[in-house]
Scaffold this active site. Structure first.
Site, mmCIF file in Angstrom:
data_model
loop_
_atom_site.group_PDB
_atom_site.id
_atom_site.type_symbol
_atom_site.label_atom_id
_atom_site.label_comp_id
_atom_site.label_asym_id
_atom_site.label_seq_id
_atom_site.Cartn_x
_atom_site.Cartn_y
_atom_site.Cartn_z
ATOM 1 N N GLU A 20 46.749 42.820 34.678
ATOM 2 C CA GLU A 20 47.407 42.149 35.811
ATOM 3 C C GLU A 20 46.427 41.356 36.683
ATOM 4 O O GLU A 20 46.805 40.366 37.301
ATOM 5 C CB GLU A 20 48.167 43.164 36.674
ATOM 6 C CG GLU A 20 49.379 43.794 35.988
ATOM 7 C CD GLU A 20 49.032 45.044 35.199
ATOM 8 O OE1 GLU A 20 47.831 45.297 34.925
ATOM 9 O OE2 GLU A 20 49.974 45.792 34.843
ATOM 10 N N PHE A 82 56.627 58.643 41.075
ATOM 11 C CA PHE A 82 55.863 58.164 39.929
ATOM 12 C C PHE A 82 55.634 56.651 40.047
ATOM 13 O O PHE A 82 56.553 55.877 40.266
ATOM 14 C CB PHE A 82 56.618 58.482 38.630
ATOM 15 C CG PHE A 82 55.909 57.967 37.408
ATOM 16 C CD1 PHE A 82 54.641 58.447 37.068
ATOM 17 C CD2 PHE A 82 56.494 57.000 36.608
ATOM 18 C CE1 PHE A 82 53.979 57.961 35.954
ATOM 19 C CE2 PHE A 82 55.844 56.514 35.483
ATOM 20 C CZ PHE A 82 54.582 57.004 35.156
ATOM 21 N N GLN A 83 54.406 56.242 39.929
ATOM 22 C CA GLN A 83 53.988 54.838 40.011
ATOM 23 C C GLN A 83 54.386 54.180 41.329
ATOM 24 O O GLN A 83 54.700 52.994 41.380
ATOM 25 C CB GLN A 83 54.500 54.040 38.811
ATOM 26 C CG GLN A 83 53.884 54.565 37.514
ATOM 27 C CD GLN A 83 53.941 53.601 36.356
ATOM 28 O OE1 GLN A 83 54.877 52.827 36.238
ATOM 29 N NE2 GLN A 83 52.946 53.675 35.489
ATOM 30 N N LYS A 132 63.176 48.749 42.951
ATOM 31 C CA LYS A 132 63.947 48.656 41.712
ATOM 32 C C LYS A 132 65.452 48.597 41.977
ATOM 33 O O LYS A 132 66.177 47.822 41.352
ATOM 34 C CB LYS A 132 63.612 49.868 40.826
ATOM 35 C CG LYS A 132 64.245 49.787 39.454
ATOM 36 C CD LYS A 132 63.695 50.854 38.536
ATOM 37 C CE LYS A 132 64.362 50.756 37.168
ATOM 38 N NZ LYS A 132 63.858 51.763 36.231
ATOM 39 N N MET A 443 22.076 37.314 38.803
ATOM 40 C CA MET A 443 21.866 37.037 40.224
ATOM 41 C C MET A 443 21.320 38.271 40.939
ATOM 42 O O MET A 443 20.470 38.169 41.828
ATOM 43 C CB MET A 443 23.187 36.574 40.862
ATOM 44 C CG MET A 443 23.046 36.127 42.298
ATOM 45 S SD MET A 443 21.835 34.802 42.465
ATOM 46 C CE MET A 443 22.898 33.372 42.448
HETATM 47 C C1 TPP Z 1 33.684 41.964 40.653
HETATM 48 C C2 TPP Z 1 32.288 41.784 41.161
HETATM 49 N N1 TPP Z 1 31.417 42.808 41.079
HETATM 50 C C3 TPP Z 1 30.148 42.655 41.529
HETATM 51 C C4 TPP Z 1 29.737 41.483 42.063
HETATM 52 C C5 TPP Z 1 28.294 41.308 42.599
HETATM 53 N N2 TPP Z 1 27.588 40.338 41.755
HETATM 54 C C6 TPP Z 1 27.419 39.050 42.107
HETATM 55 S S1 TPP Z 1 26.626 38.150 40.955
HETATM 56 C C7 TPP Z 1 26.441 39.480 39.972
HETATM 57 C C8 TPP Z 1 25.754 39.366 38.637
HETATM 58 C C9 TPP Z 1 26.424 38.414 37.718
HETATM 59 O O1 TPP Z 1 25.874 38.565 36.440
HETATM 60 P P1 TPP Z 1 26.357 37.668 35.243
HETATM 61 O O2 TPP Z 1 27.833 37.654 35.165
HETATM 62 O O3 TPP Z 1 25.652 38.082 34.012
HETATM 63 O O4 TPP Z 1 25.926 36.202 35.689
HETATM 64 P P2 TPP Z 1 24.449 35.618 35.964
HETATM 65 O O5 TPP Z 1 24.118 35.875 37.393
HETATM 66 O O6 TPP Z 1 23.521 36.311 35.019
HETATM 67 O O7 TPP Z 1 24.593 34.165 35.678
HETATM 68 C C10 TPP Z 1 27.008 40.629 40.547
HETATM 69 C C11 TPP Z 1 27.002 41.967 39.942
HETATM 70 C C12 TPP Z 1 30.686 40.452 42.161
HETATM 71 N N3 TPP Z 1 30.404 39.281 42.705
HETATM 72 N N4 TPP Z 1 31.955 40.623 41.680
#
Ligand code: TPP
Length: 536
Positions: A20, A82-83, A132, A443
């Site tokens: 979803e 439920f749910q 529902k 990052m």
């Molecule tokens: C759902 C979610 N969880 C955690 C983060 C924190 N976060 C920001 S960038 C990042 C790393 C991203 O890694 P990747 O997808 O491999 O991309 P890259 O930076 O290597 O290009 C994280 C964990 C986020 N922005 N969104």
């Protein structure tokens, strides 16, 4: 159940996704790309909780969505049935509006109103939770009276004051945000820039509101923005900000934001005026209407003053961009993000829409892709939701099935919604996916490198062999490594029918430059990020 039982009797296109959250992001991608309301549907309980991230993503970036959730029957509500989950309570802080339909006769007008609210004024997500038994009940509807659209009155004297500031400024900058795209004000923005000769910068979500090859476009500021643009803001005497909200990735990248500038702030949402930055002139109005009004006051500027007034200022900026351009060109010749962006642009052409995920690759795409097509850069800016890109691209591809759509994602974020390859395959969506695979949550690793003494705690990340993974879904894929022909791989992907995954193995420790940690002064930033971190 009642909703889905009725569905085949109506001419609605329904897309069954695999999670979803992806439904909400796909509806979001559709809405961002078209300006129309995107719709997603989820069942009660876990279905509803799964769309929560998608609603928050849309709210932060002012995207018009209607999310319809099923709810347990009215007699069962409030009894931990439920749910059962209180999705309305849960999402109140990050929806524009929420409804729980308790009276079947209210269902029809509520649905109509939800769409109106989602798209009017500052767009946003609206939740409609339908028990529902309300879905089962017969209902009467006696037509619907539209809300009186009362666009915020554009106050003449504020427009005139803004125009007067524009005439007087010696070092002005236009700062354009997502609101310019949302209100369809690109033409007006361009006219204003061209008539006055004022350089234009954008926010991350404002990218592609102005073609990046326009001579007055100079880039984007903030934590990973160009040093030259941050420096220009630092020196600017007038910041003309339109359809943007002074996000902290821009303002707190430096210790004092635009210290020498008067600020004109135009936003359709009055609560944005003065929320972060106190404007000299605040205008609560739709960007297009306000820009038109201001242009009216600038008509009779003598020809020689148009564009000429800040020629020296433009030269100064161009000079400070020179070293950045040189560094970018040097990097262009090496296997890495710039090369990959260039190859995608060349193979996909000017019509391409790029949907990016969140992380280093997002910043590289924003820095180097050179968006020239209007509204062609789609990304989660405010919430920064990893996992956004692949499902959002589904919405974009449904909206524009005959135009090229590329996803750029990291090897972390792509794994957050990979299950949607099944949906993509079922509908034959022509989405090309470029994974910039560095084997890290890049990052985060970069921050660990600079601020935690290279302690790469829990950032190395594994994933599948994406070529085989694509094959398992009946899709084409290729691994690309240094030394391989990037252009040939991208061209091959572009020519394949349907979805293709390209897994680019890039330097595990490639970094995004510049990088300005919060609170650094512009002067420190320029020295640190350009010299010590090596740029561009
Ligand atoms: C759902 C979610 N969880 C955690 C983060 C924190 N976060 C920001 S960038 C990042 C790393 C991203 O890694 P990747 O997808 O491999 O991309 P890259 O930076 O290597 O290009 C994280 C964990 C986020 N922005 N969104």
């Amino acid at each position: 159940m009642p909703f889905y039982d009725a569905l085949p009797d109506y001419p609605l296109k329904h897309v069954l996704v695999r999670h979803e959250q992806a439904a909400a992001h796909a509806a979001d991608g559709y809405a961002r790309a078209t300006g129309r309301v995107g719709v997603c549907v989820a069942t009660s309980g876990p279905g509803a909780t799964n769309i929560v991230t998608g609603l928050a993503t849309a709210q932060m970036d002012s995207v018009p969505l209607v999310a319809i959730t099923g709810q347990v029957g009215r007699p069962a509500m409030g009894k931990d049935s439920f749910q059962e989950t209180n999705v309305m309570g849960m999402t109140l802080p990050f929806t524009k509006h929420s409804f729980l339909v308790e009276d079947p006769d209210e269902l029809y007008p509520t649905m109509r109103r939800a769409f109106e609210i989602a798209r009017s004024g500052r767009p946003g997500p609206v939740l409609v939770d339908v028990p529902k038994d309300v879905q089962f009940a017969a209902c009467e509807h006696n037509g619907y009276r539209r809300l009186k659209e009362a666009p915020a009155p554009v106050v003449g004297h504020a427009l005139e004051a803004a125009a007067a500031l524009l005439r007087k400024a010696k070092r002005p900058l236009i700062l354009a945000g997502h609101g310019v795209i949302l209100s369809g004000a690109e033409m007006e923005l361009r006219l204003l820039a061209e008539r006055t000769g004022i350089p234009v910068v954008t926010t991350l979500l404002g990218i592609s509101s102005v073609p990046e090859d326009h001579p007055l476009y100079i880039g984007w500021p903030g934590m990973h923005g160009a040093a030259s643009v941050n420096r220009a803001i630092d020196k600017s005497d007038l910041l003309f900000a339109v359809g943007m909200r002074f996000d902290d990735r821009i303002t707190s990248a430096v210790n004092k934001f635009a210290p020498n500038a008067k600020i004109v702030h135009i936003d359709v949402d009055p609560s944005e005026l003065g929320k972060v930055v106190k404007p000299t002139v605040g205008i609560a109005a739709d960007a297009k209407a306000a820009l038109r009004g201001i242009l009216g006051y600038l008509e009779e500027i003598p020809e020689e003053d148009f564009g000429g007034a800040c020629a020296q200022w433009r030269e100064e900026i161009a000079e400070s961009q020179e070293p950045e351009r040189r560094r970018e060109d040097e990097a262009r010749g090496k296997y890495g993000p710039i090369w990959i962006m260039d190859a995608i642009k060349a193979a996909a052409g000017e019509e391409v829409r790029l949907v990016t995920d969140v992380g280093q690759h997002q910043m590289w795409a924003a820095q180097f892709f050179k968006f020239t097509k209007h509204n062609s850069h789609i990304t989660s800016g405010g919430l920064g939701t990893m996992g956004f890109a692949l499902p959002a691209a589904m919405g974009v591809a449904f909206a524009y099935p005959d135009e090229p759509v590329w996803v750029v994602a990291g090897d972390g974020g792509i794994q957050m919604n990979l299950q949607e390859l099944a949906t993509i395959r079922d509908f034959g969506l022509d989405i090309k996916v470029a994974i910039l695979n560095n084997g890290y949550l890049g990052m985060v690793r970069q921050w660990q490198q600079f601020f935690h003494n290279r302690r790469y705690s829990e950032t190395p990340i594994t994933g599948p062999d994406y070529e085989q993974f694509a094959a398992a879904y009946g899709l084409a894929g290729k691994t690309v490594r240094e030394g391989d022909d990037v252009e040939a791989a991208v061209k091959w992907a572009q020519e394949q029918p349907g979805c293709v995954i390209l897994d680019f193995h890039i330097d595990p420790e490639a970094n995004v430059y510049p990088m300005i940690p919060s609170g650094m002064s512009v002067h420190e930033m320029i020295e640190e990020s350009s010299a010590a971190y090596g740029g561009p």
